[in-house]
Design a protein around this motif. Structure first.
Motif, PDB file in Angstrom:
ATOM      1  N   LYS A   1     -61.755 -86.508 117.649  1.00 23.73           N
ATOM      2  CA  LYS A   1     -62.729 -87.414 118.001  1.00 23.73           C
ATOM      3  C   LYS A   1     -62.905 -87.476 116.771  1.00 23.73           C
ATOM      4  CE  LYS A   1     -63.451 -85.578 121.873  1.00 23.73           C
ATOM      5  NZ  LYS A   1     -63.932 -86.720 123.462  1.00 23.73           N
ATOM      6  N   ARG A   2     -64.247 -88.301 116.772  1.00 29.23           N
ATOM      7  CA  ARG A   2     -64.765 -89.840 115.918  1.00 29.23           C
ATOM      8  C   ARG A   2     -65.152 -88.447 114.770  1.00 29.23           C
ATOM      9  NH1 ARG A   2     -68.064 -94.105 116.363  1.00 29.23           N
ATOM     10  NH2 ARG A   2     -67.727 -94.015 118.824  1.00 29.23           N
ATOM     11  N   SER A   3     -66.249 -87.393 114.683  1.00 28.58           N
ATOM     12  CA  SER A   3     -65.764 -86.510 113.914  1.00 28.58           C
ATOM     13  C   SER A   3     -65.196 -85.967 112.544  1.00 28.58           C
ATOM     14  CB  SER A   3     -67.149 -85.454 114.011  1.00 28.58           C
ATOM     15  OG  SER A   3     -66.296 -84.786 114.775  1.00 28.58           O
ATOM     16  N   THR A   4     -63.912 -85.832 113.645  1.00 27.13           N
ATOM     17  CA  THR A   4     -62.293 -85.679 112.710  1.00 27.13           C
ATOM     18  C   THR A   4     -61.768 -86.807 112.184  1.00 27.13           C
ATOM     19  OG1 THR A   4     -62.483 -83.084 114.277  1.00 27.13           O
ATOM     20  CG2 THR A   4     -60.751 -83.612 113.532  1.00 27.13           C
ATOM     21  N   ILE A   5     -62.055 -87.722 112.594  1.00 34.04           N
ATOM     22  CA  ILE A   5     -61.292 -89.135 112.380  1.00 34.04           C
ATOM     23  C   ILE A   5     -62.212 -88.871 110.951  1.00 34.04           C
ATOM     24  CG2 ILE A   5     -61.236 -91.800 112.794  1.00 34.04           C
ATOM     25  CD1 ILE A   5     -60.559 -90.627 115.981  1.00 34.04           C
ATOM     26  N   TYR A   6     -63.367 -89.592 111.034  1.00 36.18           N
ATOM     27  CA  TYR A   6     -63.839 -89.407 109.753  1.00 36.18           C
ATOM     28  C   TYR A   6     -63.668 -88.478 108.778  1.00 36.18           C
ATOM     29  CZ  TYR A   6     -66.185 -93.600 111.473  1.00 36.18           C
ATOM     30  OH  TYR A   6     -65.849 -94.976 112.093  1.00 36.18           O
ATOM     31  N   LEU A   7     -63.454 -87.029 108.861  1.00 34.26           N
ATOM     32  CA  LEU A   7     -63.424 -85.988 108.051  1.00 34.26           C
ATOM     33  C   LEU A   7     -61.429 -86.256 107.475  1.00 34.26           C
ATOM     34  CD1 LEU A   7     -64.718 -83.137 109.760  1.00 34.26           C
ATOM     35  CD2 LEU A   7     -65.567 -83.759 107.673  1.00 34.26           C
ATOM     36  N   LEU A   8     -61.223 -87.542 107.989  1.00 34.67           N
ATOM     37  CA  LEU A   8     -59.478 -87.033 107.782  1.00 34.67           C
ATOM     38  C   LEU A   8     -59.982 -87.996 106.511  1.00 34.67           C
ATOM     39  CD1 LEU A   8     -57.518 -87.160 111.038  1.00 34.67           C
ATOM     40  CD2 LEU A   8     -57.768 -85.207 109.249  1.00 34.67           C
ATOM     41  N   MET A   9     -61.160 -88.915 106.594  1.00 30.22           N
ATOM     42  CA  MET A   9     -60.866 -90.282 105.810  1.00 30.22           C
ATOM     43  C   MET A   9     -61.360 -89.539 104.767  1.00 30.22           C
ATOM     44  SD  MET A   9     -61.342 -93.268 108.137  1.00 30.22           S
ATOM     45  CE  MET A   9     -62.438 -93.277 109.217  1.00 30.22           C
ATOM     46  N   ASN A  10     -62.519 -88.225 105.364  1.00 32.56           N
ATOM     47  CA  ASN A  10     -63.750 -88.550 103.474  1.00 32.56           C
ATOM     48  C   ASN A  10     -62.481 -87.742 102.444  1.00 32.56           C
ATOM     49  OD1 ASN A  10     -64.805 -87.241 102.212  1.00 32.56           O
ATOM     50  ND2 ASN A  10     -67.287 -86.545 103.954  1.00 32.56           N
ATOM     51  N   ARG A  11     -62.722 -87.984 101.504  1.00 28.58           N
ATOM     52  CA  ARG A  11     -61.779 -87.484 100.400  1.00 28.58           C
ATOM     53  C   ARG A  11     -63.010 -86.403 100.363  1.00 28.58           C
ATOM     54  NH1 ARG A  11     -58.559 -90.876  97.734  1.00 28.58           N
ATOM     55  NH2 ARG A  11     -58.482 -93.302  97.526  1.00 28.58           N
ATOM     56  N   LYS A  12     -63.810 -86.178 100.589  1.00 28.71           N
ATOM     57  CA  LYS A  12     -65.042 -84.807  99.343  1.00 28.71           C
ATOM     58  C   LYS A  12     -64.344 -83.767 101.179  1.00 28.71           C
ATOM     59  CE  LYS A  12     -68.193 -86.995  96.623  1.00 28.71           C
ATOM     60  NZ  LYS A  12     -69.585 -87.729  96.810  1.00 28.71           N
ATOM     61  N   SER A  13     -63.811 -84.018 101.914  1.00 23.81           N
ATOM     62  CA  SER A  13     -63.715 -83.392 103.209  1.00 23.81           C
ATOM     63  C   SER A  13     -62.728 -82.310 102.869  1.00 23.81           C
ATOM     64  CB  SER A  13     -63.050 -84.092 104.264  1.00 23.81           C
ATOM     65  OG  SER A  13     -63.301 -82.782 104.769  1.00 23.81           O
ATOM     66  N   ARG A  14     -62.628 -81.356 103.429  1.00 24.45           N
ATOM     67  CA  ARG A  14     -61.113 -80.059 103.020  1.00 24.45           C
ATOM     68  C   ARG A  14     -60.203 -80.337 104.109  1.00 24.45           C
ATOM     69  NH1 ARG A  14     -61.927 -74.646 105.828  1.00 24.45           N
ATOM     70  NH2 ARG A  14     -63.380 -74.877 107.868  1.00 24.45           N
ATOM     71  N   TYR A  15     -60.610 -81.203 104.973  1.00 27.88           N
ATOM     72  CA  TYR A  15     -59.789 -81.800 106.171  1.00 27.88           C
ATOM     73  C   TYR A  15     -59.113 -83.406 106.101  1.00 27.88           C
ATOM     74  CZ  TYR A  15     -62.005 -78.196 108.655  1.00 27.88           C
ATOM     75  OH  TYR A  15     -62.088 -77.115 109.020  1.00 27.88           O
ATOM     76  N   PHE A  16     -59.877 -83.710 104.597  1.00 34.01           N
ATOM     77  CA  PHE A  16     -58.851 -85.020 104.085  1.00 34.01           C
ATOM     78  C   PHE A  16     -57.042 -84.719 104.111  1.00 34.01           C
ATOM     79  CE2 PHE A  16     -57.824 -87.831 100.658  1.00 34.01           C
ATOM     80  CZ  PHE A  16     -58.189 -88.670 101.313  1.00 34.01           C
ATOM     81  N   ASP A  17     -56.627 -86.368 104.600  1.00 37.31           N
ATOM     82  CA  ASP A  17     -55.212 -86.829 104.450  1.00 37.31           C
ATOM     83  C   ASP A  17     -55.368 -87.709 104.057  1.00 37.31           C
ATOM     84  OD1 ASP A  17     -52.627 -86.912 104.886  1.00 37.31           O
ATOM     85  OD2 ASP A  17     -53.115 -86.504 107.626  1.00 37.31           O
TER      86      ASP A  17
END
Length: 88
Positions: free
Chosen positions: A31-47
């Protein structure tokens, strides 16, 4: 009709196609929220391997998209990671 071409490898030309967020959600199963987490350097889900977005207008509120071939390449990389973890 002239197609847009992008020189990806230096030797072959591929047609470019821009994927918008709804299609990206469908392609990667997130989903959109997870995609933005993948792009966010501060997220633990950053890829860091996740493809970079491109702006489709000069406006800060304008549309964004991703090159389809980069998304497909990212998915192939994830499949290769999976295969390596299974065999090794």
């Amino acid at each position: 009709m002239k197609k847009n071409l992008l020189d990806v490898s230096g030797s072959s030309l591929l047609p470019t196609r821009i994927v918008r967020i709804r299609e990206l959600e469908y392609l990667i199963g997130r989903k959109r929220s997870t995609i933005y987490l993948l792009m966010n350097r501060k997220s633990r889900y950053f890829d860091p391997s996740f493809p970079k977005r491109i702006r489709l207008s000069s406006s800060m509120n304008g549309g964004i998209g991703w090159f389809e071939h980069e998304i497909i390449g990212w998915l192939h990389g994830k499949a290769a990671e999976r295969d390596n973890s299974i065999s090794g």
